[in-house]
Design a protein around this motif. Structure first.
Motif, mmCIF file in Angstrom:
data_model
loop_
_atom_site.group_PDB
_atom_site.id
_atom_site.type_symbol
_atom_site.label_atom_id
_atom_site.label_comp_id
_atom_site.label_asym_id
_atom_site.label_seq_id
_atom_site.Cartn_x
_atom_site.Cartn_y
_atom_site.Cartn_z
ATOM 1 N N ARG A 170 1.834 -0.216 12.531
ATOM 2 C CA ARG A 170 2.362 -1.549 12.851
ATOM 3 C C ARG A 170 2.157 -1.898 14.313
ATOM 4 N N GLN A 218 7.186 1.856 13.412
ATOM 5 C CA GLN A 218 7.228 2.511 12.125
ATOM 6 C C GLN A 218 8.350 3.561 12.125
ATOM 7 N N ASP A 239 7.208 4.748 5.630
ATOM 8 C CA ASP A 239 6.112 4.355 6.518
ATOM 9 C C ASP A 239 5.166 5.525 6.743
ATOM 10 N N GLY A 266 1.366 -0.623 6.331
ATOM 11 C CA GLY A 266 0.867 -0.893 7.673
ATOM 12 C C GLY A 266 0.434 -2.339 7.815
#
Length: 466
Positions: free
Chosen positions: A150, A223, A244, A280
């Protein structure tokens, strides 16, 4: 005995039975190698071993496996996935020549990226053994390894942090308080990662939901990860948990990984499962690995190989799965393996160098246990050196003291120190978020506001409600 494992010094003929013995005795002194009985018996023997090592061609590491191919899946991974074409640039070099090539000003990040897949972990470990600390720093700084989930981690001029809000009873309010404390200090762009005190699927899932609620509510470009066993994470994914990153501790030998309850096939299953979630936003690096010198010896899985070479071999496992984050928990195992601040510092620089040379996004848990001959000043020194070397990320923990794992590491404000003194910034997406949330002034990358921003009003009430 091969003649290239012998060295005449005056009237004394030094003889080494194998490549593994040369590697072990060339290693800078550390207590773990002494415990294993593989360390040089004197400073003179160590220097002789380093001289022998420096004269060995890099090709010897392709022809003489430290652990036989038939006995170890990590060895098979290293050999089977070696990129012969990438190796051609350095194939003619000795270990000593390789050191010189790495240090040349003309050897840039482009050249280093080009050879990554041609360098084996044993080559990286070997060259590190004949390098000074400044050499390790210089070459690591030239290696650029960028990963994304991210946000973007590993860019030159940036230093990220793992926000580690551990709690001895996994108390939600205690964890939440640490999360918001860390965010207020600009920590958490690498990951918000919790070591659960109670390690099972139910508890891991509860913590995953907590972190996901915070990240989603405040739209934080970062994340989360619960550092539970990979099998727990796979089960959590099957149950629909908001995973994640997949975490796992890994090592450099098959037998040590078996002690962790893992193998390459299991890691591949977890990697595929995490990718299938498509969580993501800017990238798809979904794995988080931790390593540490001494783990193979402590599991009696070292095969007579020195601990730093075993550690470098773990990076072959990590490299296979394109991780977002890898960090060496450098002083965590204790003084039996790294006795004091000097040994911890050297090991941290070695691990960071080897990992980045092999193409990994290397971070470091700059830490020590309370019975080690080290203190927070030693950690300040290593933090500064790794900051200069452009380490991808460090740990951020309330007051430097992990009250669940009972060890000393780096605090939230240590990251501010490193960013300020070295002119480093958080991950760019996270940096923008800090300004948007009025946590950091819009005209500064290293200073934070000294009052609670309106956007963070009553955060604990929010946590209790969710």
């Amino acid at each position: 005995m091969p003649t290239h494992y012998r060295y005449q010094l005056g009237t004394h003929l030094y003889q080494f039975a194998s490549l593994a013995e040369v590697m072990a005795k060339a290693s800078p002194l550390r207590s773990g190698d002494q415990l294993a009985g593989v360390a040089a018996q004197s400073a003179e023997e160590r220097v002789v071993a380093q001289m022998v090592l420096a004269e060995l061609p890099l090709t010897v590491f392709l022809n003489e496996a430290l652990i036989p191919y038939e006995q170890d899946e990590v060895t098979r991974l290293i050999i089977d996935e070696h990129d012969a074409e990438a190796f051609m640039t350095i194939a003619h070099l000795t270990v000593g020549d390789f050191r010189n090539w790495l240090l040349q000003e003309t050897t840039t990040a482009v050249e280093l990226a080009r050879i990554q897949s041609g360098v084996t972990p044993e080559m990286a470990a070997a060259v590190s053994k004949i390098m000074r600390n400044q050499d390790l720093i210089l070459v690591a700084k030239k290696c650029h390894v960028v990963t994304q989930f991210r946000n973007t981690i590993g860019l030159s001029g940036h230093l990220s942090t793992r926000l580690q809000p551990n709690h001895p009873t996994d108390d939600i309010n205690g964890i939440a308080a640490s999360i918001f404390d860390g965010l207020m200090y600009g920590n958490g762009d690498a990951v918000i990662g919790i070591n659960p005190a109670t390690d099972n699927v139910k508890q891991a899932t509860k913590l995953m939901h907590l972190m996901d609620d915070v990240i989603q509510h405040y739209e934080i470009p970062t994340q989360s990860c619960v550092l539970t066993h990979v099998t727990n994470t796979i089960e959590a994914i099957e149950l629909g948990a908001p995973v994640d990153l997949v975490f796992q501790s890994i090592a450099g030998t098959e037998s040590t990984n078996q002690g962790f309850g893992i193998n390459l096939n299991l890691l591949a299953e977890a990697h595929d499962a995490a990718l299938s979630l498509k969580r993501g936003t800017v990238g798809h690096n979904v794995m988080y690995f931790e390593t540490g010198q001494g783990s193979a010896l402590s599991a009696n899985g070292h095969h007579g190989i020195d601990q730093q070479t075993c550690e470098a071999r773990a990076y072959a496992v990590a490299r296979k799965f394109d991780p977002l984050l890898v960090n060496t928990v450098v002083g965590f195992i204790g003084p039996e393996y790294l006795f004091d601040g000097k040994q911890i510092t050297r090991a941290g620089l070695e691990d960071h160098f080897c990992g980045k040379l092999l193409g990994l996004p290397m971070g470091c848990d700059i830490c020590y246990t309370n019975h080690a001959d080290a203190d927070q000043n030693d950690m300040d020194n290593l933090l500064t050196l790794l900051g200069v070397a452009e380490c991808s990320f460090i740990m951020g923990i309330p007051g430097s003291d992990d009250i669940m794992l009972n060890y000393q590491t780096t605090s939230f404000h240590d990251a501010l120190y490193a960013r300020q003194v070295l002119g480093l910034r958080p991950a760019p997406e996270f940096d923008t978020w800090l300004k948007k949330m009025q946590i950091a002034p819009s005209d500064s990358h290293t200073q934070l506001c000294d009052t609670l921003p309106p956007s963070f009003a009553r955060p604990l009430q929010f946590i209790q409600e969710v």
